[in-house]
Motif scaffolding. Sequence first.
Motif, PDB file in Angstrom:
ATOM      1  N   GLN A   1      -8.577   9.210  -2.888  1.00 33.15           N
ATOM      2  CA  GLN A   1      -7.628   9.207  -3.506  1.00 33.15           C
ATOM      3  C   GLN A   1      -8.302   8.862  -5.199  1.00 33.15           C
ATOM      4  O   GLN A   1      -7.197   8.864  -6.074  1.00 33.15           O
ATOM      5  CB  GLN A   1      -6.085   7.388  -3.254  1.00 33.15           C
ATOM      6  CG  GLN A   1      -5.743   8.208  -1.826  1.00 33.15           C
ATOM      7  CD  GLN A   1      -5.489   7.223  -1.253  1.00 33.15           C
ATOM      8  OE1 GLN A   1      -4.855   6.305  -2.075  1.00 33.15           O
ATOM      9  NE2 GLN A   1      -5.072   6.756   0.231  1.00 33.15           N
ATOM     10  N   THR A   2      -8.987   8.335  -5.227  1.00 35.73           N
ATOM     11  CA  THR A   2      -9.764   8.173  -7.011  1.00 35.73           C
ATOM     12  C   THR A   2     -10.341   9.001  -7.431  1.00 35.73           C
ATOM     13  O   THR A   2     -10.740   8.857  -8.346  1.00 35.73           O
ATOM     14  CB  THR A   2     -10.603   6.584  -7.019  1.00 35.73           C
ATOM     15  OG1 THR A   2     -11.480   6.549  -5.880  1.00 35.73           O
ATOM     16  CG2 THR A   2      -9.950   5.578  -6.145  1.00 35.73           C
TER      17      THR A   2
ATOM     18  N   PHE B   1       3.646   5.918  -5.389  1.00 33.65           N
ATOM     19  CA  PHE B   1       3.824   6.023  -7.082  1.00 33.65           C
ATOM     20  C   PHE B   1       2.284   6.705  -7.907  1.00 33.65           C
ATOM     21  O   PHE B   1       2.169   7.110  -8.862  1.00 33.65           O
ATOM     22  CB  PHE B   1       4.246   5.093  -8.068  1.00 33.65           C
ATOM     23  CG  PHE B   1       5.714   4.615  -7.272  1.00 33.65           C
ATOM     24  CD1 PHE B   1       6.981   5.168  -7.895  1.00 33.65           C
ATOM     25  CD2 PHE B   1       6.076   3.514  -6.323  1.00 33.65           C
ATOM     26  CE1 PHE B   1       8.124   5.194  -7.383  1.00 33.65           C
ATOM     27  CE2 PHE B   1       7.663   3.318  -5.878  1.00 33.65           C
ATOM     28  CZ  PHE B   1       8.475   4.084  -7.047  1.00 33.65           C
ATOM     29  N   SER B   2       1.083   7.049  -7.118  1.00 32.28           N
ATOM     30  CA  SER B   2       0.282   7.149  -7.410  1.00 32.28           C
ATOM     31  C   SER B   2       0.001   9.007  -6.608  1.00 32.28           C
ATOM     32  O   SER B   2       0.755   9.302  -6.268  1.00 32.28           O
ATOM     33  CB  SER B   2      -0.368   6.913  -6.798  1.00 32.28           C
ATOM     34  OG  SER B   2      -0.861   6.244  -4.660  1.00 32.28           O
ATOM     35  N   LYS B   3      -1.077   9.348  -7.257  1.00 33.88           N
ATOM     36  CA  LYS B   3      -1.433  10.626  -7.857  1.00 33.88           C
ATOM     37  C   LYS B   3      -2.620  11.168  -6.703  1.00 33.88           C
ATOM     38  O   LYS B   3      -3.467   9.874  -6.622  1.00 33.88           O
ATOM     39  CB  LYS B   3      -1.994  11.636  -9.265  1.00 33.88           C
ATOM     40  CG  LYS B   3      -1.736  12.227  -9.649  1.00 33.88           C
ATOM     41  CD  LYS B   3      -1.742  12.588 -10.923  1.00 33.88           C
ATOM     42  CE  LYS B   3      -1.615  14.473 -11.526  1.00 33.88           C
ATOM     43  NZ  LYS B   3      -1.590  14.885 -12.312  1.00 33.88           N
ATOM     44  N   ASP B   4      -2.326  11.609  -5.552  1.00 37.69           N
ATOM     45  CA  ASP B   4      -3.261  12.419  -5.160  1.00 37.69           C
ATOM     46  C   ASP B   4      -3.898  13.455  -4.814  1.00 37.69           C
ATOM     47  O   ASP B   4      -3.210  14.082  -6.080  1.00 37.69           O
ATOM     48  CB  ASP B   4      -2.911  11.917  -3.548  1.00 37.69           C
ATOM     49  CG  ASP B   4      -1.844  13.073  -2.900  1.00 37.69           C
ATOM     50  OD1 ASP B   4      -1.461  13.889  -3.410  1.00 37.69           O
ATOM     51  OD2 ASP B   4      -0.833  12.409  -2.179  1.00 37.69           O
TER      52      ASP B   4
ATOM     53  N   THR C   1       1.005  -1.300  -0.266  1.00 35.83           N
ATOM     54  CA  THR C   1       0.028  -0.549   0.206  1.00 35.83           C
ATOM     55  C   THR C   1       0.574   1.368  -0.055  1.00 35.83           C
ATOM     56  O   THR C   1       0.670   2.135  -0.819  1.00 35.83           O
ATOM     57  CB  THR C   1      -1.186   0.057   1.247  1.00 35.83           C
ATOM     58  OG1 THR C   1      -1.979  -1.304   0.806  1.00 35.83           O
ATOM     59  CG2 THR C   1      -1.982   1.463   0.680  1.00 35.83           C
TER      60      THR C   1
ATOM     61  N   LYS D   1       2.548   1.848  -3.367  1.00 35.50           N
ATOM     62  CA  LYS D   1       1.448   2.113  -4.148  1.00 35.50           C
ATOM     63  C   LYS D   1       1.281   3.740  -4.216  1.00 35.50           C
ATOM     64  O   LYS D   1       0.654   4.580  -5.483  1.00 35.50           O
ATOM     65  CB  LYS D   1       0.437   1.586  -4.049  1.00 35.50           C
ATOM     66  CG  LYS D   1      -1.139   2.044  -4.526  1.00 35.50           C
ATOM     67  CD  LYS D   1      -2.343   1.602  -5.117  1.00 35.50           C
ATOM     68  CE  LYS D   1      -3.224   2.029  -5.729  1.00 35.50           C
ATOM     69  NZ  LYS D   1      -4.344   0.476  -5.797  1.00 35.50           N
ATOM     70  N   MET D   2       1.205   4.240  -2.660  1.00 32.24           N
ATOM     71  CA  MET D   2       0.919   5.323  -2.486  1.00 32.24           C
ATOM     72  C   MET D   2       2.552   6.698  -2.666  1.00 32.24           C
ATOM     73  O   MET D   2       1.519   8.312  -3.660  1.00 32.24           O
ATOM     74  CB  MET D   2       1.351   5.722  -0.909  1.00 32.24           C
ATOM     75  CG  MET D   2      -0.506   5.373  -0.450  1.00 32.24           C
ATOM     76  SD  MET D   2       0.317   5.179   1.595  1.00 32.24           S
ATOM     77  CE  MET D   2      -1.585   5.291   1.637  1.00 32.24           C
TER      78      MET D   2
END
Length: 458
Positions: A456-457, A51-54, A45, A48-49
Motif C-alpha cells: 500500500q505504501t 480513502f487511500s490510494k492503492d 483501518t 483509511k483503506m
Amino acid sequence: MTTLTDTLNTIDHFVWGPPLLILLVGTGAYFTFRLGFIQFRHLPTALKMVFSKDKASKTPGDVSAFAALCTALSATIGTGNIVGVATAIKIGGPGALFWMWLAALFGMATKYAECLLAIKYRKTDDKGHMVGGPMYYLKYGVGSNVLAVLFAIFALGVACFGIGTFAQVNAIVDATQISFGINKIYTATVLTVLVTIVTIGGIQSISKVAGKVVPTMAVFYVVACMTIIITNAEHVLPAIQLVLQSAFQSSAATGGFLGASIMLAIQSGIARGVFSNESGLGSAPMAAAAAKTHSCVRQGLISMTGTFFDTLLICTMTGLALILTGAWQSDYAGAEMTTHAFAVGLDSQTWGPILVSIGLMFFAFTTILGWNYYGERCVVFLLGTKAVLPYKLLFIALIASGAFLQLDLIWIIADIVNGLMAIPNLIGLILLRHVVAEETRLYFTPANQNDALASQTS
C-alpha cells in the motif's frame, strides 16, 4: 373476503417476521464474535483503506475499490434513509433507532463476510469482466446451483419490479411535481434518458457517476441534518436518552403517535435498518466483486464501511432530526414526516421541503443505477452476457412506465422478494463461515500484514 393485497401482506409479514430478522441479526452476531469484533477493531483501518490510494491498476478487477463501494452505496443510500427511518420511528417510536443501530453494528460483520466471499469466488465472464456475488459463492463455494439460481431470480425481481425501478421512479416524479410543479411526463422522460445514458455504459459508467454523486449527495444531506442538530444542540443528549429508554420500554401515545411496544420498536428498527443498509441481503457483494484487488479481506473491510455510512451516519442524522423537531409525534408519515422535520428544523417552509425533495431525487436516481447493475449481474449468471442488452432495454422501458403505475401492490411484492433474497445468501454465509474465518486469520497474521502495508505504501 380476502383480497390479493391482504394475501400479499400476510406473506410479507411472514417473510419479514421474527425468524428472518433473528437469522439476519444472528448471522451478524456470529461473525462479530467469531471474527473478534472486526467491525470495531478494524473500522479505522477500513476507513483509511476507503480513502487511500492503492495499486489498483496492477490488480484484477474492473473498477477501483472506492468506485465499487460507491456503486454499492448508490443502491443502499436511497429513499430508505429518508422514508424508512421515518416509518420505523412512526411505528416503533424513538427506540426503533436504537435497534437500527444494533442491526447495523452486527450488519457490518455480515457485510464484511459476504463481500469477502464475493472476491474469493468471483469469475471472469466471456467479455473479460469480473462477475461475482452470492450466486457465485453459492455455486462454487457451497456447491448448490439451486440456491444460486433462486438468489439470482429473487434479486432480478427486486431490480426489475421493486426497489430498482417503480418505487424510485415514483419518488422522483412525486418530489419534482410537489416541490417544483414539474409535470410527471417531463420528469419521466428526462429520467429515462439519463438512466439510458449511464446504464448502457455498464459498470465503468455507473461507478463513475456513483463515485461523484454518492459522496456529494451524502455530504449535502448530512450538512442539512447537522444544521438541525446544531441548532437544537441543547436537546441532543435528551433525544439520545429518549432513544435508549424507548428501546426497552413502551412509549406513551402522544399526538399522532399511537404508541409502540418494545416488540414493535425492535421489529421496525431492525427491519428498516436492514432494508436501508442491505447487510445480509446479498446485493453489495455483486458490486464488490468488480473491485480491483488481490485481497478478499481488504475488500471486505472496505465494503463493511458502507453499512457504517448508510445507517450509523445518515440514518442516525435523519432519526435525530425527526426526534429533535418533534416531527415523530406529528400526524405526518414517511417522506412527509421528514419534510416537516426539515421545515421546522431549518425554520423554512420553502427550503426545508426543497432540501428533502432534492435529497430524495438524488438518492432515488442512484438507487436505480445500483440496482440496474445488480440485475445485470443476475442476468449474466442466469442467461449469459448475450442477455445483457435485452435486459437493459427492458429495464429502461420499466423506468419509462414506472411513473404512471400504482405502487400499492408493487411495494408489497418488492418487500417480499427483497426478503427472499436474504434466505439463500444467509444459508451460504453460514455454510462458508469457516472460509471467512480462515481468510481473515491469514490476512491478519504479522507476516501478511507487513506485506500488505508494504504494497500500500510502495
